[in-house]
Motif scaffolding. Structure first.
Motif, PDB file in Angstrom:
ATOM      1  N   PHE A 101      52.771  -7.080  -6.113  1.00 58.47           N
ATOM      2  CA  PHE A 101      51.795  -6.249  -5.421  1.00 58.47           C
ATOM      3  C   PHE A 101      50.871  -5.552  -6.412  1.00 58.47           C
ATOM      4  O   PHE A 101      49.654  -5.504  -6.218  1.00 58.47           O
ATOM      5  CB  PHE A 101      52.496  -5.211  -4.548  1.00 58.47           C
ATOM      6  CG  PHE A 101      51.550  -4.207  -3.943  1.00 58.47           C
ATOM      7  CD1 PHE A 101      50.594  -4.606  -3.033  1.00 58.47           C
ATOM      8  CD2 PHE A 101      51.594  -2.875  -4.315  1.00 58.47           C
ATOM      9  CE1 PHE A 101      49.707  -3.691  -2.477  1.00 58.47           C
ATOM     10  CE2 PHE A 101      50.712  -1.950  -3.780  1.00 58.47           C
ATOM     11  CZ  PHE A 101      49.765  -2.365  -2.851  1.00 58.47           C
ATOM     12  N   VAL A 102      51.436  -5.010  -7.476  1.00 60.80           N
ATOM     13  CA  VAL A 102      50.609  -4.331  -8.480  1.00 60.80           C
ATOM     14  C   VAL A 102      49.643  -5.318  -9.120  1.00 60.80           C
ATOM     15  O   VAL A 102      48.478  -4.992  -9.390  1.00 60.80           O
ATOM     16  CB  VAL A 102      51.496  -3.667  -9.553  1.00 60.80           C
ATOM     17  CG1 VAL A 102      50.637  -3.110 -10.694  1.00 60.80           C
ATOM     18  CG2 VAL A 102      52.332  -2.544  -8.936  1.00 60.80           C
ATOM     19  N   LYS A 103      50.095  -6.550  -9.327  1.00 59.20           N
ATOM     20  CA  LYS A 103      49.223  -7.578  -9.888  1.00 59.20           C
ATOM     21  C   LYS A 103      48.071  -7.872  -8.940  1.00 59.20           C
ATOM     22  O   LYS A 103      46.904  -7.955  -9.352  1.00 59.20           O
ATOM     23  CB  LYS A 103      50.051  -8.844 -10.134  1.00 59.20           C
ATOM     24  CG  LYS A 103      49.351  -9.912 -10.953  1.00 59.20           C
ATOM     25  CD  LYS A 103      50.308 -11.063 -11.238  1.00 59.20           C
ATOM     26  CE  LYS A 103      49.640 -12.127 -12.104  1.00 59.20           C
ATOM     27  NZ  LYS A 103      50.575 -13.246 -12.377  1.00 59.20           N
ATOM     28  N   ARG A 104      48.378  -8.025  -7.641  1.00 63.15           N
ATOM     29  CA  ARG A 104      47.335  -8.273  -6.644  1.00 63.15           C
ATOM     30  C   ARG A 104      46.380  -7.091  -6.557  1.00 63.15           C
ATOM     31  O   ARG A 104      45.162  -7.247  -6.471  1.00 63.15           O
ATOM     32  CB  ARG A 104      47.994  -8.538  -5.288  1.00 63.15           C
ATOM     33  CG  ARG A 104      47.050  -8.569  -4.100  1.00 63.15           C
ATOM     34  CD  ARG A 104      45.975  -9.612  -4.257  1.00 63.15           C
ATOM     35  NE  ARG A 104      46.523 -10.943  -4.444  1.00 63.15           N
ATOM     36  CZ  ARG A 104      45.828 -11.977  -4.912  1.00 63.15           C
ATOM     37  NH1 ARG A 104      44.568 -11.806  -5.250  1.00 63.15           N
ATOM     38  NH2 ARG A 104      46.403 -13.158  -5.062  1.00 63.15           N
ATOM     39  N   LEU A 105      46.933  -5.884  -6.594  1.00 64.12           N
ATOM     40  CA  LEU A 105      46.116  -4.674  -6.531  1.00 64.12           C
ATOM     41  C   LEU A 105      45.173  -4.599  -7.726  1.00 64.12           C
ATOM     42  O   LEU A 105      43.997  -4.253  -7.600  1.00 64.12           O
ATOM     43  CB  LEU A 105      47.028  -3.446  -6.499  1.00 64.12           C
ATOM     44  CG  LEU A 105      46.392  -2.108  -6.120  1.00 64.12           C
ATOM     45  CD1 LEU A 105      46.073  -2.089  -4.632  1.00 64.12           C
ATOM     46  CD2 LEU A 105      47.336  -0.960  -6.472  1.00 64.12           C
ATOM     47  N   THR A 106      45.680  -4.954  -8.911  1.00 62.38           N
ATOM     48  CA  THR A 106      44.880  -4.915 -10.133  1.00 62.38           C
ATOM     49  C   THR A 106      43.724  -5.904 -10.060  1.00 62.38           C
ATOM     50  O   THR A 106      42.583  -5.585 -10.426  1.00 62.38           O
ATOM     51  CB  THR A 106      45.762  -5.224 -11.355  1.00 62.38           C
ATOM     52  OG1 THR A 106      46.835  -4.268 -11.417  1.00 62.38           O
ATOM     53  CG2 THR A 106      44.954  -5.151 -12.638  1.00 62.38           C
ATOM     54  N   TYR A 107      44.002  -7.130  -9.597  1.00 61.26           N
ATOM     55  CA  TYR A 107      42.957  -8.145  -9.488  1.00 61.26           C
ATOM     56  C   TYR A 107      41.856  -7.695  -8.531  1.00 61.26           C
ATOM     57  O   TYR A 107      40.661  -7.870  -8.800  1.00 61.26           O
ATOM     58  CB  TYR A 107      43.550  -9.464  -8.990  1.00 61.26           C
ATOM     59  CG  TYR A 107      44.410 -10.182  -9.999  1.00 61.26           C
ATOM     60  CD1 TYR A 107      44.280  -9.920 -11.356  1.00 61.26           C
ATOM     61  CD2 TYR A 107      45.356 -11.131  -9.603  1.00 61.26           C
ATOM     62  CE1 TYR A 107      45.067 -10.569 -12.286  1.00 61.26           C
ATOM     63  CE2 TYR A 107      46.136 -11.793 -10.521  1.00 61.26           C
ATOM     64  CZ  TYR A 107      45.994 -11.514 -11.871  1.00 61.26           C
ATOM     65  OH  TYR A 107      46.769 -12.161 -12.785  1.00 61.26           O
ATOM     66  N   THR A 108      42.271  -7.112  -7.393  1.00 58.92           N
ATOM     67  CA  THR A 108      41.283  -6.670  -6.405  1.00 58.92           C
ATOM     68  C   THR A 108      40.469  -5.503  -6.941  1.00 58.92           C
ATOM     69  O   THR A 108      39.251  -5.436  -6.746  1.00 58.92           O
ATOM     70  CB  THR A 108      41.989  -6.258  -5.097  1.00 58.92           C
ATOM     71  OG1 THR A 108      42.866  -7.308  -4.679  1.00 58.92           O
ATOM     72  CG2 THR A 108      40.971  -5.997  -3.989  1.00 58.92           C
ATOM     73  N   ALA A 109      41.147  -4.574  -7.642  1.00 55.78           N
ATOM     74  CA  ALA A 109      40.453  -3.409  -8.200  1.00 55.78           C
ATOM     75  C   ALA A 109      39.416  -3.822  -9.238  1.00 55.78           C
ATOM     76  O   ALA A 109      38.352  -3.192  -9.353  1.00 55.78           O
ATOM     77  CB  ALA A 109      41.465  -2.453  -8.819  1.00 55.78           C
ATOM     78  N   GLU A 110      39.706  -4.885  -9.997  1.00 59.18           N
ATOM     79  CA  GLU A 110      38.772  -5.351 -11.020  1.00 59.18           C
ATOM     80  C   GLU A 110      37.424  -5.731 -10.416  1.00 59.18           C
ATOM     81  O   GLU A 110      36.383  -5.552 -11.048  1.00 59.18           O
ATOM     82  CB  GLU A 110      39.364  -6.552 -11.763  1.00 59.18           C
ATOM     83  CG  GLU A 110      40.451  -6.178 -12.759  1.00 59.18           C
ATOM     84  CD  GLU A 110      41.024  -7.389 -13.466  1.00 59.18           C
ATOM     85  OE1 GLU A 110      40.669  -8.522 -13.076  1.00 59.18           O
ATOM     86  OE2 GLU A 110      41.818  -7.213 -14.389  1.00 59.18           O
TER      87      GLU A 110
END
Length: 362
Positions: free
Chosen positions: A290-299
């Protein structure tokens, strides 16, 4: 190929004198079909899985050694990885994917020495313009009965589709077991994403998998139906993660947030571990994924995601600051000073106050 490489590494792992990284040469056996570059990518992908296993083992969080991609009796998982220089994609009226294959496969399909295997592609790329393409993943989706392709790409920071934060506000996320995410921003906004219904569906599927596994013969560990249930459970979870991450980041962008603080669950689980909590945070919610997905979206919105310790934030009273006079019961946190509030929202607020100055009321 994956199974053979993985089997050899598992054998070396159990051998006191063995070296997990010292394996046989497989290009001679599989290169004629896959091509030597793909053989190399499968080996590299398996190596990455073992490195991840050792990293989690060091933290005491490893759930098991890298597994196999099925077997000849129950069926194998159809999956491969293609090196970034060994494929090309063309988008248009007749979109196509061309991949490098071995000489034996070229001879079988009548391809020339320099030709590549060509496949029609259906879909719409998220990023049509990019600086560099990454390793392509191809796999067969049994539920949809179609092959799918994932292409990671590298884009420049000044790409026209990348947004920039509207302000320099900050937010803190409390990722929990019952409520998926509780969020507090320095603008005074609070958001809560509940997850009880999602987890109940996940847990129901898990129980059905366990029931079917109990009916298997001793020599078998899986079946087509069990694999389909695993696949369905994973896809539901991944869809929930994608949808939540997208909705949350879009809302935070509108609030002018530029920095997102996410709690490190290691501290929390050491203090408040239970079988139920472990199933929710590790198996269902898959915290790292989830944190990985969140990071990609935030980028995409120019926002940064930072992992910080959130120890004791769920026991801290935002009114008096006490951690000893508070009582948490399910979703409620009460304090002897008279405070009464939502436990997860309070935790996200205390988490935010630890790393930034909050002047607005919530």
């Amino acid at each position: 190929l994956w199974n053979e490489i993985n089997y050899e590494r598992r054998q070396n792992y159990t051998d006191p004198t063995g070296d997990v990284w010292d394996i046989s040469e497989y290009r001679g056996r599989y290169g004629g079909i896959l091509g030597s570059s793909t053989v190399q990518q499968i080996d590299r992908k398996n190596r990455e899985s073992w490195k991840s296993f050792f990293a989690l083992q060091k933290k005491g969080e490893a759930n098991g050694k890298p597994g196999f991609w099925g077997n000849s009796e129950d069926g194998r998982e159809l999956r491969t990885y293609i090196r970034n220089t060994s494929y090309s994609v063309e988008w248009g009226e007749y979109s196509r994917l061309e991949i490098l294959v071995g000489k034996d496969l070229k001879d079988q399909y009548g391809l020339g020495h320099r030709e590549r295997f060509r496949l029609e592609v259906r879909g719409e790329p998220h990023w049509k313009e990019y600086e560099k393409q990454g390793r392509l993943e191809l796999y067969y989706d049994e539920q949809a009965q179609t092959f799918r392709a994932f292409q990671p790409v590298t884009i420049s920071e000044n790409h026209s589709r990348l947004a920039h934060p509207l302000a320099s506000e900050e937010t803190a996320l409390d990722i929990g077991a019952n409520n998926l995410v509780a969020c507090t921003t320095t603008t005074g906004q609070q958001l809560l994403y509940e997850g009880c219904d999602l987890f109940d569906r996940f847990h129901e599927t898990t129980r059905e998998i366990a029931r079917l596994q109990s009916l298997l013969e001793d020599s078998r560990y899986s079946s087509h139906r069990i694999r389909r249930l695993y696949d369905r459970r994973t896809k539901r979870r991944d869809h929930a993660q994608d949808a939540l991450a997208r909705d949350l980041i879009e809302r935070l962008y509108d609030e002018g947030v530029s920095t997102v603080y996410v709690g490190d669950l290691t501290d929390v689980l050491e203090t408040h571990w239970s079988v139920r909590t472990n199933e929710k945070t590790h198996n269902f919610w898959a915290f790292r994924a989830f944190v990985k997905r969140l990071t990609y979206t935030a980028e995409e919105y120019g926002m940064s995601v930072e992992i910080r310790s959130e120890a004791w934030t769920s026991q801290t009273c935002p009114n008096c600051g006490s951690t000893t006079d508070t009582v948490r019961h399910q979703d409620t946190l009460t304090c002897s000073c008279g405070f009464d509030g939502h436990a997860d929202l309070v935790a996200s607020e205390s988490f935010l106050r630890r790393y930034t100055t909050v002047t607005r009321s919530m």
